[in-house]
Design a protein around this motif. Sequence first.
Motif, PDB file in Angstrom:
ATOM      1  N   LEU A  80       7.342  12.566   6.602  1.00  0.00           N
ATOM      2  CA  LEU A  80       8.676  13.012   7.024  1.00  0.00           C
ATOM      3  C   LEU A  80       9.015  12.471   8.416  1.00  0.00           C
ATOM      4  O   LEU A  80      10.187  12.239   8.726  1.00  0.00           O
ATOM      5  CB  LEU A  80       8.763  14.538   7.016  1.00  0.00           C
ATOM      6  N   LEU A  81       8.004  12.273   9.262  1.00  0.00           N
ATOM      7  CA  LEU A  81       8.255  11.640  10.566  1.00  0.00           C
ATOM      8  C   LEU A  81       8.841  10.248  10.364  1.00  0.00           C
ATOM      9  O   LEU A  81       9.753   9.831  11.088  1.00  0.00           O
ATOM     10  CB  LEU A  81       6.964  11.558  11.379  1.00  0.00           C
ATOM     11  N   PHE A  82       8.313   9.531   9.393  1.00  0.00           N
ATOM     12  CA  PHE A  82       8.854   8.206   9.076  1.00  0.00           C
ATOM     13  C   PHE A  82      10.257   8.317   8.505  1.00  0.00           C
ATOM     14  O   PHE A  82      11.167   7.570   8.888  1.00  0.00           O
ATOM     15  CB  PHE A  82       7.936   7.487   8.088  1.00  0.00           C
ATOM     16  N   ALA A  83      10.471   9.263   7.582  1.00  0.00           N
ATOM     17  CA  ALA A  83      11.785   9.423   6.958  1.00  0.00           C
ATOM     18  C   ALA A  83      12.866   9.660   7.998  1.00  0.00           C
ATOM     19  O   ALA A  83      14.012   9.203   7.834  1.00  0.00           O
ATOM     20  CB  ALA A  83      11.753  10.571   5.950  1.00  0.00           C
ATOM     21  N   ALA A  84      12.521  10.356   9.071  1.00  0.00           N
ATOM     22  CA  ALA A  84      13.496  10.677  10.109  1.00  0.00           C
ATOM     23  C   ALA A  84      13.813   9.484  11.003  1.00  0.00           C
ATOM     24  O   ALA A  84      14.608   9.609  11.946  1.00  0.00           O
ATOM     25  CB  ALA A  84      12.988  11.843  10.953  1.00  0.00           C
ATOM     26  N   ASP A  85      13.233   8.318  10.709  1.00  0.00           N
ATOM     27  CA  ASP A  85      13.518   7.107  11.497  1.00  0.00           C
ATOM     28  C   ASP A  85      13.607   5.877  10.597  1.00  0.00           C
ATOM     29  O   ASP A  85      13.516   4.756  11.063  1.00  0.00           O
ATOM     30  CB  ASP A  85      12.423   6.894  12.557  1.00  0.00           C
ATOM     31  N   ALA A  86      13.800   6.076   9.304  1.00  0.00           N
ATOM     32  CA  ALA A  86      13.665   4.971   8.352  1.00  0.00           C
ATOM     33  C   ALA A  86      14.955   4.222   8.069  1.00  0.00           C
ATOM     34  O   ALA A  86      14.918   3.060   7.666  1.00  0.00           O
ATOM     35  CB  ALA A  86      13.085   5.493   7.029  1.00  0.00           C
ATOM     36  N   LEU A  87      16.114   4.863   8.250  1.00  0.00           N
ATOM     37  CA  LEU A  87      17.367   4.201   7.916  1.00  0.00           C
ATOM     38  C   LEU A  87      17.708   3.117   8.928  1.00  0.00           C
ATOM     39  O   LEU A  87      17.226   3.139  10.064  1.00  0.00           O
ATOM     40  CB  LEU A  87      18.505   5.228   7.846  1.00  0.00           C
ATOM     41  N   ARG A  95       0.850  -1.180   0.000  1.00  0.00           N
ATOM     42  CA  ARG A  95       0.000   0.000   0.000  1.00  0.00           C
ATOM     43  C   ARG A  95       0.887   1.231   0.000  1.00  0.00           C
ATOM     44  O   ARG A  95       2.054   1.175   0.390  1.00  0.00           O
ATOM     45  CB  ARG A  95      -0.889   0.005   1.255  1.00  0.00           C
ATOM     46  N   THR A  96       0.326   2.349  -0.433  1.00  0.00           N
ATOM     47  CA  THR A  96       1.056   3.588  -0.301  1.00  0.00           C
ATOM     48  C   THR A  96       1.227   3.906   1.180  1.00  0.00           C
ATOM     49  O   THR A  96       0.526   3.352   2.043  1.00  0.00           O
ATOM     50  CB  THR A  96       0.311   4.742  -0.981  1.00  0.00           C
ATOM     51  N   PHE A  97       2.143   4.840   1.466  1.00  0.00           N
ATOM     52  CA  PHE A  97       2.337   5.219   2.863  1.00  0.00           C
ATOM     53  C   PHE A  97       1.068   5.851   3.423  1.00  0.00           C
ATOM     54  O   PHE A  97       0.689   5.597   4.570  1.00  0.00           O
ATOM     55  CB  PHE A  97       3.517   6.185   2.998  1.00  0.00           C
ATOM     56  N   GLY A 105       6.624   6.463  -5.862  1.00  0.00           N
ATOM     57  CA  GLY A 105       6.988   7.865  -6.002  1.00  0.00           C
ATOM     58  C   GLY A 105       6.064   8.813  -5.272  1.00  0.00           C
ATOM     59  O   GLY A 105       6.020  10.011  -5.575  1.00  0.00           O
ATOM     60  N   GLU A 106       5.298   8.314  -4.300  1.00  0.00           N
ATOM     61  CA  GLU A 106       4.386   9.150  -3.511  1.00  0.00           C
ATOM     62  C   GLU A 106       5.146  10.333  -2.902  1.00  0.00           C
ATOM     63  O   GLU A 106       6.262  10.181  -2.404  1.00  0.00           O
ATOM     64  CB  GLU A 106       3.764   8.294  -2.401  1.00  0.00           C
ATOM     65  N   ALA A 107       4.554  11.507  -2.945  1.00  0.00           N
ATOM     66  CA  ALA A 107       5.202  12.700  -2.401  1.00  0.00           C
ATOM     67  C   ALA A 107       5.247  12.639  -0.880  1.00  0.00           C
ATOM     68  O   ALA A 107       4.313  12.155  -0.233  1.00  0.00           O
ATOM     69  CB  ALA A 107       4.463  13.947  -2.864  1.00  0.00           C
ATOM     70  N   PHE A 108       6.326  13.137  -0.304  1.00  0.00           N
ATOM     71  CA  PHE A 108       6.417  13.253   1.149  1.00  0.00           C
ATOM     72  C   PHE A 108       5.541  14.405   1.635  1.00  0.00           C
ATOM     73  O   PHE A 108       5.413  15.441   0.973  1.00  0.00           O
ATOM     74  CB  PHE A 108       7.868  13.505   1.581  1.00  0.00           C
ATOM     75  N   ASP A 109       4.939  14.199   2.810  1.00  0.00           N
ATOM     76  CA  ASP A 109       4.199  15.242   3.493  1.00  0.00           C
ATOM     77  C   ASP A 109       4.720  15.287   4.932  1.00  0.00           C
ATOM     78  O   ASP A 109       5.621  14.519   5.293  1.00  0.00           O
ATOM     79  CB  ASP A 109       2.685  15.000   3.416  1.00  0.00           C
ATOM     80  N   PRO A 110       4.233  16.198   5.782  1.00  0.00           N
ATOM     81  CA  PRO A 110       4.773  16.257   7.141  1.00  0.00           C
ATOM     82  C   PRO A 110       4.679  14.943   7.903  1.00  0.00           C
ATOM     83  O   PRO A 110       5.593  14.611   8.673  1.00  0.00           O
ATOM     84  CB  PRO A 110       3.926  17.361   7.792  1.00  0.00           C
ATOM     85  N   ALA A 111       3.609  14.167   7.726  1.00  0.00           N
ATOM     86  CA  ALA A 111       3.495  12.891   8.440  1.00  0.00           C
ATOM     87  C   ALA A 111       4.521  11.882   7.947  1.00  0.00           C
ATOM     88  O   ALA A 111       5.164  11.184   8.744  1.00  0.00           O
ATOM     89  CB  ALA A 111       2.080  12.330   8.296  1.00  0.00           C
ATOM     90  N   GLY A 126       9.594  14.517  -4.689  1.00  0.00           N
ATOM     91  CA  GLY A 126      10.721  13.639  -4.964  1.00  0.00           C
ATOM     92  C   GLY A 126      11.324  13.050  -3.707  1.00  0.00           C
ATOM     93  O   GLY A 126      10.847  13.294  -2.581  1.00  0.00           O
ATOM     94  N   PRO A 127      12.384  12.257  -3.855  1.00  0.00           N
ATOM     95  CA  PRO A 127      13.014  11.611  -2.705  1.00  0.00           C
ATOM     96  C   PRO A 127      13.674  12.625  -1.778  1.00  0.00           C
ATOM     97  O   PRO A 127      13.939  13.768  -2.159  1.00  0.00           O
ATOM     98  CB  PRO A 127      14.050  10.678  -3.348  1.00  0.00           C
ATOM     99  N   VAL A 128      13.927  12.187  -0.543  1.00  0.00           N
ATOM    100  CA  VAL A 128      14.623  13.027   0.434  1.00  0.00           C
ATOM    101  C   VAL A 128      15.946  12.374   0.802  1.00  0.00           C
ATOM    102  O   VAL A 128      16.102  11.151   0.741  1.00  0.00           O
ATOM    103  CB  VAL A 128      13.769  13.256   1.700  1.00  0.00           C
ATOM    104  N   HIS A 129      16.912  13.206   1.159  1.00  0.00           N
ATOM    105  CA  HIS A 129      18.222  12.719   1.579  1.00  0.00           C
ATOM    106  C   HIS A 129      18.279  12.699   3.101  1.00  0.00           C
ATOM    107  O   HIS A 129      17.862  13.654   3.761  1.00  0.00           O
ATOM    108  CB  HIS A 129      19.345  13.596   1.032  1.00  0.00           C
TER     109      HIS A 129
END
Length: 271
Positions: A193-200, A8-10, A185-191, A229-232
């Motif tokens: 981004l919370l995942f991105a900050a703990d995904a690695l 599913r999408t995020f 390729g779903e766009a990041f949103d503030p929610a 797009g993607p985030v670093h």
Amino acid sequence: MTRTAQSRTFEEATAITASGPGAYVADVDPLWTVVGNPNGGYLQAIMARAAVAASSHPHVVAASTHFLSVPRPGRVSLDVETLRQGRSITQVRVRLSQDATPRAESVFSLGSLSEAGQARWASDGLPAAGAPFEDCPRFLPPREGFAVELLHQVHLHLEPESLSSVHGAPRGIGELRGWLDLPGGEAFDPASLLFAADALPPATFDIAFTGWVPTVELSTYVRSLPAPGPVHVVFEANLVQDGRVDETCTVRDGRGTIVAQSHQLAGIRMD
């Protein structure tokens, strides 16, 4: 990324449904787990959806989550309490429970974000922008032995030096760097981004491979709306002591703008 019948999408994987005044339910997706345990940033994002749904402000600005016990994939309940309703910032408490047992509790600050302008000042200690996306190969660990299902949902492209660390050649500096892209390729949103900050993977993998590193507390700040797009992501370990490690994460969008930051305390065994 091509979606499968199971994925599913995020946005879909963090969807909530109202179940009463200040109450919501959600289904924790087994595909967003690490060795069967839901990722902390993923759970924080689900809780953020409930916080925003109960507020007049559209975006998470800050989140602090304490993880009390590990929920299993499946139905969870979310109870929302507004602590303060302000013109520019609203504070909301969200408790995530499963089987009538509290599993996590968060306090969110909610507001309205915009696309970032130029930073007026920044510390010299902030990590520099990363290598270009095209120079970073995808990291997709095998499911055998240490199943990280969420990395089969997202695209994680690690910088070459970080890739060697997760393949058994740690450099000993406690840092991982790479690009993250959501399913389809779903766009990041503030929610998200919370995942991105703990995904690695844990930054301690650049010191020694230790298996699962469970988060005790996670604080995340969303600084602006990201470019498409993607985030670093740069994930850094700061201190390993007495069975715990603190880690810092810096997330930039494709423009090089810092859009999220996080700090967390986690358990670790390095014996």
